[in-house]
Scaffold this motif. Structure first.
Motif, PDB file in Angstrom:
ATOM      1  N   THR A   1       0.829  -1.209   0.000  1.00  0.00           N
ATOM      2  CA  THR A   1       0.000   0.000   0.000  1.00  0.00           C
ATOM      3  C   THR A   1       0.864   1.260   0.000  1.00  0.00           C
ATOM      4  OG1 THR A   1      -1.576  -1.274   1.348  1.00  0.00           O
ATOM      5  CG2 THR A   1      -1.996   1.070   1.112  1.00  0.00           C
TER       6      THR A   1
ATOM      7  N   LEU B   1      -5.574  -0.860   0.802  1.00  0.00           N
ATOM      8  CA  LEU B   1      -5.622  -2.218   0.255  1.00  0.00           C
ATOM      9  C   LEU B   1      -6.724  -2.963   0.984  1.00  0.00           C
ATOM     10  CD1 LEU B   1      -2.605  -4.501  -0.597  1.00  0.00           C
ATOM     11  CD2 LEU B   1      -4.726  -5.433   0.297  1.00  0.00           C
TER      12      LEU B   1
ATOM     13  N   THR C   1      -5.007   1.338   5.368  1.00  0.00           N
ATOM     14  CA  THR C   1      -5.009   2.670   4.774  1.00  0.00           C
ATOM     15  C   THR C   1      -3.654   3.353   4.951  1.00  0.00           C
ATOM     16  OG1 THR C   1      -5.835   3.695   6.810  1.00  0.00           O
ATOM     17  CG2 THR C   1      -7.467   2.939   5.211  1.00  0.00           C
TER      18      THR C   1
ATOM     19  N   LEU D   1      -6.303  -2.715  -4.736  1.00  0.00           N
ATOM     20  CA  LEU D   1      -5.582  -1.504  -4.366  1.00  0.00           C
ATOM     21  C   LEU D   1      -6.419  -0.300  -4.772  1.00  0.00           C
ATOM     22  CD1 LEU D   1      -1.860  -2.232  -5.338  1.00  0.00           C
ATOM     23  CD2 LEU D   1      -2.666  -1.460  -3.095  1.00  0.00           C
TER      24      LEU D   1
END
Length: 563
Positions: free
Chosen positions: A52, A66, A80, A150
């Protein structure tokens, strides 16, 4: 002039191309570094975090996330980047996979948007959520199956995500799939290794003769540790009935499962026995198979139940559960559970066989004692009684005559007691020993050990197997079981003493614990039941507080006249 102007334009165009090449080269270098970074990590949670973070840097996004897709096609994890913990706390619950996020789940292919709010599936944002406009999402696949997605939003500088961003992110997603697969394989190998180590420890316990309660506790501790379960329960099958008994429970809400008797119908353990194999539920609190006391599972979510069985049949069920909202059990975590539970069932079977061998040894000792009592003690008492009777005519004093008569009567009574004892010692067939009050009281005390957390002391005195009728023995066993269950649930005691005595035509059961005692608001329903059982037999139930604190329960009933 014209050729010179044309040359300047060509130089500017060449410089622009050089800048593009340099930017592309730098981006490719960043992509390569990101791929190498996520590929080096083996811990799955760290892999997801690195993926991420790398995605946000590569496409120059303000926010990234993700989402991991669960079996029900909803998001089970949502990592996050760009949103602080304080902001996340104000926003509230993490997304479940609706709206535009759900669109990517339903159609796993790259999605690029200029304005999020204009997409037909957009549901808007919850309060306190930062504003987001531009959007780029790509699926992440592992071995041909979509693992998650994603999500990138807010291209920095107010720009829009372009096809190059999409290509870079899609390339990262491919590398991410490989890294995730490696991390999962590594995690599965670690889990298998831990199960093997736990199984070896269980086997050592079996071979060393460790008591079954300790083996079950070891099994439950290891199973909870390996699967990160918040609650572990062992329900054993009650021989001769269709009931289950919660002999051991550890973790969240364990007191609701410890020491209780359960039907097979309407329980998770019963469903596992009926299926004859491991069963899984994503929400044990609302599972339709659980109709008996479903409130026992309040606050719990994912659960698994596996029968503890041997070739001789079902011995019980191992149940593991996690707190509501936690991820469900994965196949890698629970695949070894049936074999592990089978080892625990084997421990119970070995314990039964050890007890049977000890019983045989005990019976042989009883036979020997019975022979000695019959051939030696009774014959000598007979001889002594006949001697006293023959001396009776030589005693002229009335008080002496009375004492001899009393001594002869005492000898007769003693002979009757010894004969009754011999009968009890020799009556060791399955219908007597297995159902005798002594054996049943011992077994009831032993069965309470997992719930109590310690072994209570047990004193038995008198002709329990011969003077107590079978129907009354049933009542005694039920009272003892209820009394010990009360100690386990409410006393918070570290010790307890049981005394079961037959004396002077009266049976008395005393259970004393060193716990907190019964307060003013204590539960009384169980005590009322014990009191009613005593009254039905012409006896009484009394409660007292010993000097050392705790509770003393005395249940006393008269024995029926057997003349």
């Amino acid at each position: 002039m014209v050729p010179q102007l044309r040359l300047d334009e060509l130089l500017e165009e060449l410089q622009a191309q050089i800048r593009v090449v340099r930017g592309t080269r730098g981006r490719l270098h960043g992509l390569l570094q990101a791929v190498l970074s996520v590929g080096r990590e083996l811990d799955l949670s760290q892999v997801l975090r690195h993926i991420t973070e790398a995605a946000v840097v590569l496409v120059d996004a303000g926010y990234g996330a993700l989402g991991v897709i669960g079996p029900d096609q909803h998001l089970t994890q949502f990592l996050t980047v760009g949103i602080s913990e304080a902001e996340q706390a104000r926003i509230g619950a993490l997304p479940a996979g609706h709206g535009v996020l759900g669109e990517l789940i339903s159609h796993p292919e790259p999605l690029r948007l200029t304005e999020l709010s204009q997409h037909p599936a957009s549901h808007g944002f919850p309060p306190h959520h930062p504003p987001m406009h531009s959007f780029l999402g790509v699926p992440v696949s592992v071995r041909g199956e979509v693992f998650g997605n994603l999500y990138l939003t807010e291209k920095r500088g107010g720009a829009q995500f372009d096809s190059e961003d999409e290509a870079v992110l899609s390339t990262l997603a491919v590398a991410a799939g490989v890294a995730i697969d490696n991390a999962r394989l590594y995690a599965e190998a670690q889990v298998r290794e831990r199960w093997m180590a736990a199984g070896a420890e269980l086997t050592r316990g079996l071979l060393s003769g460790t008591p079954e309660t300790k083996v079950l506790e070891l099994m439950l501790n290891r199973a909870q540790d390996i699967t990160s379960a918040d609650l572990g329960v062992v329900d054993l099958v009650t021989v001769g009935t269709q009931e289950l008994r919660g002999v051991l429970a550890l973790g969240e809400g364990a007191e609701l499962h410890r020491g209780v008797r359960l039907p097979r119908e309407g329980t998770l353990s019963g469903a596992a026995l009926a299926a004859g194999q491991l069963i899984v539920t994503s929400d044990v609190g609302s599972d339709p198979r659980i109709t008996y006391c479903p409130e026992r599972w309040t606050g719990l979510g994912p659960a698994v139940a596996v029968p503890m069985s041997t070739s001789d049949g079902d011995r019980g069920v191992l149940v593991l559960a996690r707190t509501a909202g936690y991820p469900p059990f994965t196949q890698a975590e629970i695949a070894p559970l049936p074999g592990f539970a089978g080892q625990a069932a084997l421990a119970l079977e070995l314990a039964d066989r050890r007890r049977a061998a000890e019983q045989v040894s005990l019976l042989e000792d009883r036979d020997r004692i019975a022979r000695d009592l019959h051939d030696l003690a009774i014959q000598r008492l007979f001889a002594t009684g006949m001697t006293l009777q023959s001396a009776h005519r030589f005693v002229e004093h009335p008080e002496g005559t009375e004492r001899i008569d009393r001594a002869v009567d005492d000898l007769d009574t003693t002979i009757k007691i010894i004969r009754s004892t011999i009968f009890g010692l020799r009556a060791h067939d399955s219908t007597v020993i297995g159902n005798g009050l002594r054996a049943r009281a011992s077994k009831t005390a032993e069965e309470a050990v997992p719930a109590l957390g310690f072994t209570p002391s047990l004193l038995m005195e008198g002709l329990l197997d011969t003077d107590v009728p079978h129907t009354m023995a049933d009542e005694v066993v039920a009272v003892l079981s209820e009394a010990l269950a009360n100690v386990a649930r409410h006393a918070h005691a570290s010790s307890a003493e049981i005394a079961l005595v037959v004396r002077q035509e009266r049976l008395t059961l005393t259970v004393t614990d060193g716990g907190v005692g019964i307060g003013e608001g204590g539960h009384r329903s169980g005590l009322r039941n014990l009191s009613e059982r005593a009254r039905n037999l012409g006896g009484e139930l009394t409660l007292a507080t010993p000097p050392e604190s705790g509770t003393l329960l005395r249940w006393a009933v008269p024995l029926p006249d057997r003349r």
